[in-house]
Design a protein around this motif. Structure first.
Motif, mmCIF file in Angstrom:
data_model
loop_
_atom_site.group_PDB
_atom_site.id
_atom_site.type_symbol
_atom_site.label_atom_id
_atom_site.label_comp_id
_atom_site.label_asym_id
_atom_site.label_seq_id
_atom_site.Cartn_x
_atom_site.Cartn_y
_atom_site.Cartn_z
ATOM 1 N N PRO B 39 0.597 -0.352 -0.158
ATOM 2 C CA PRO B 39 0.158 0.074 -0.141
ATOM 3 C C PRO B 39 0.805 1.640 0.230
ATOM 4 O O PRO B 39 0.169 2.458 -0.356
ATOM 5 C CB PRO B 39 -1.019 0.003 0.972
ATOM 6 N N VAL B 43 0.591 3.657 -2.806
ATOM 7 C CA VAL B 43 -0.199 5.665 -1.951
ATOM 8 C C VAL B 43 1.349 6.432 -3.118
ATOM 9 O O VAL B 43 1.015 7.170 -3.315
ATOM 10 C CB VAL B 43 -0.116 5.423 -1.013
ATOM 11 N N LEU B 44 2.230 5.856 -2.636
ATOM 12 C CA LEU B 44 3.312 7.720 -2.726
ATOM 13 C C LEU B 44 3.884 7.377 -4.115
ATOM 14 O O LEU B 44 3.890 8.062 -4.617
ATOM 15 C CB LEU B 44 4.474 6.932 -1.728
ATOM 16 N N GLY B 50 -8.140 7.196 -6.160
ATOM 17 C CA GLY B 50 -9.790 7.489 -6.069
ATOM 18 C C GLY B 50 -10.253 6.080 -5.069
ATOM 19 O O GLY B 50 -9.296 5.362 -4.256
ATOM 20 N N LEU B 53 -7.940 2.295 -5.053
ATOM 21 C CA LEU B 53 -6.569 2.903 -4.268
ATOM 22 C C LEU B 53 -7.357 2.601 -2.624
ATOM 23 O O LEU B 53 -6.599 1.749 -1.893
ATOM 24 C CB LEU B 53 -6.279 4.570 -4.249
ATOM 25 N N VAL B 54 -8.837 3.438 -2.598
ATOM 26 C CA VAL B 54 -8.903 3.213 -0.705
ATOM 27 C C VAL B 54 -8.941 2.053 -0.355
ATOM 28 O O VAL B 54 -8.958 1.675 0.233
ATOM 29 C CB VAL B 54 -9.791 4.659 -0.561
ATOM 30 N N ILE B 57 -6.108 -0.127 -0.117
ATOM 31 C CA ILE B 57 -5.398 -0.321 1.238
ATOM 32 C C ILE B 57 -6.042 -0.817 2.294
ATOM 33 O O ILE B 57 -5.283 -1.444 3.515
ATOM 34 C CB ILE B 57 -4.854 1.100 1.154
ATOM 35 N N THR B 58 -7.382 -0.611 2.011
ATOM 36 C CA THR B 58 -7.587 -1.038 3.532
ATOM 37 C C THR B 58 -7.912 -2.888 3.292
ATOM 38 O O THR B 58 -7.854 -3.588 4.440
ATOM 39 C CB THR B 58 -10.181 -0.985 3.046
#
Lengths: 209, 113
Positions: B39, B43-44, B50, B53-54, B57-58
């Motif tokens: 994750p 992200v980086l 959007g 992605l959320v 990573i959840t």
């Protein structure tokens, strides 16, 4: 859960438990699991609050502006590693030939990592406060400091607890009571790591997106 | 009866072996590091964005939670019935309701104002 504790004691003991006596030590471990579930609810409500208030910055700084990426990455790996070393401490207690010295050694490593984590968090909070990002600046920051601070407080309590346990184990060695306490402090520490993973994801990663 | 008991004793012995080896802890540690790095990279490096992605990573965070429970906290061990598992399941349902419910209901607020 009785086997968790009785295993290293040997078979004689294991048989006693198998015959349906009320096992106080395993009952206490169940009680601790119930405490952890209540802690889950506490953190759940704080997460819900943070998620709702996340965008309410009132013209103040946003997460993207104030979160220091190297700091929270370091905090994550330190806590992850301390969860691992705390597991090795529990493992030492459960071995048939486990040594008190090695157990305390692993607990010291865990303790140092935990202290480094708390130190980094204090540094982070101080920096934010000095930059004007205080808990009263915006709803977002209130949610942030309450959620992350509650977790930091839990870690700090864990450190004091672990210190006291090291003294107790050093003095009395492995007994049914100290074994149960070692097992429970391990559960607590792993649980805090699990909570941090969600902080890392929900607060920091989504915050810097 | 005797056969059953034999079996119990055997599985007890197997447990003994497991308890002495750090294998589970090492596997759990490696998995949790991998599940942290993925994750982070996503992200980086802005690989996705959007909602996907959320969501990704959840899911990684939930997998990590399961690793802590199964590899480190030994949730599958212990006597039956597993009251601690039932309590935890109830807690997780409540937390999901509180968090997802709050997040969902407050999106109405955003669309009204």
């Amino acid at each position: 859960m009785a086997e968790v504790i009785s295993q290293p004691v040997g078979h004689q003991h294991g048989h006693d438990h198998a015959h349906g006596h009320v096992d106080q030590e395993s009952l206490k471990i169940l009680g601790f699991w119930i405490f952890l579930v209540t802690d889950c609810l506490l953190f759940g409500t704080l997460f819900a609050t943070f998620i709702v208030l996340r965008t309410h910055t009132d013209g103040g700084p946003t997460g993207k502006e104030i979160f220091d990426i190297p700091t929270f990455i370091a905090e994550t790996f330190i806590l992850l590693t301390s969860s691992f070393t705390s597991g090795l401490a529990t493992l030492e207690m459960r071995k048939n030939n486990g040594s008190v010295q090695r157990l305390i050694g692993w607990l010291i490593v865990t303790w140092i990592l935990g202290a480094a984590f708390v130190g980094l968090e204090i540094k982070e909070f101080t920096h934010l406060a000095l930059d004007g990002a205080t808990i009263s600046r915006s709803a977002f920051l209130s949610g942030f400091f309450t959620l992350v601070g509650t977790h930091g407080l839990h870690v700090s309590v864990g450190l004091i607890w672990m210190l006291a346990l090291m003294i107790q184990v050093g003095r009395y060695g492995f007994t049914a009571v100290t074994k149960r306490k070692i097992y429970i402090v391990g559960l607590y520490w792993h649980f805090l790591d699990a909570v941090w993973i969600f902080l890392f994801t929900v607060v920091y990663l989504i915050g810097v997106m | 009866m005797a056969g059953g008991q034999q079996h119990t004793a055997n599985s007890d012995h197997e447990n003994h072996g497991d308890h002495g080896s750090p294998k589970l802890y090492i596997i759990g540690y490696i998995l949790s590091i991998v599940l942290t790095i993925i994750p982070l990279v996503l992200v980086l490096n802005h690989v996705m964005s959007g909602v996907p992605l959320v969501a990704t990573i959840t899911i990684m965070a939930i997998l990590q939670f399961l690793i802590q429970l199964f590899f480190f906290m030994h949730i599958t061990e212990g006597e039956k019935p597993a009251y601690h598992v039932m309590t935890l399941a109830l807690g997780v349902i409540m937390v999901f309701t509180i968090v997802a419910g709050s997040a969902w209901i407050m999106t109405f607020n955003a669309s009204v104002s």
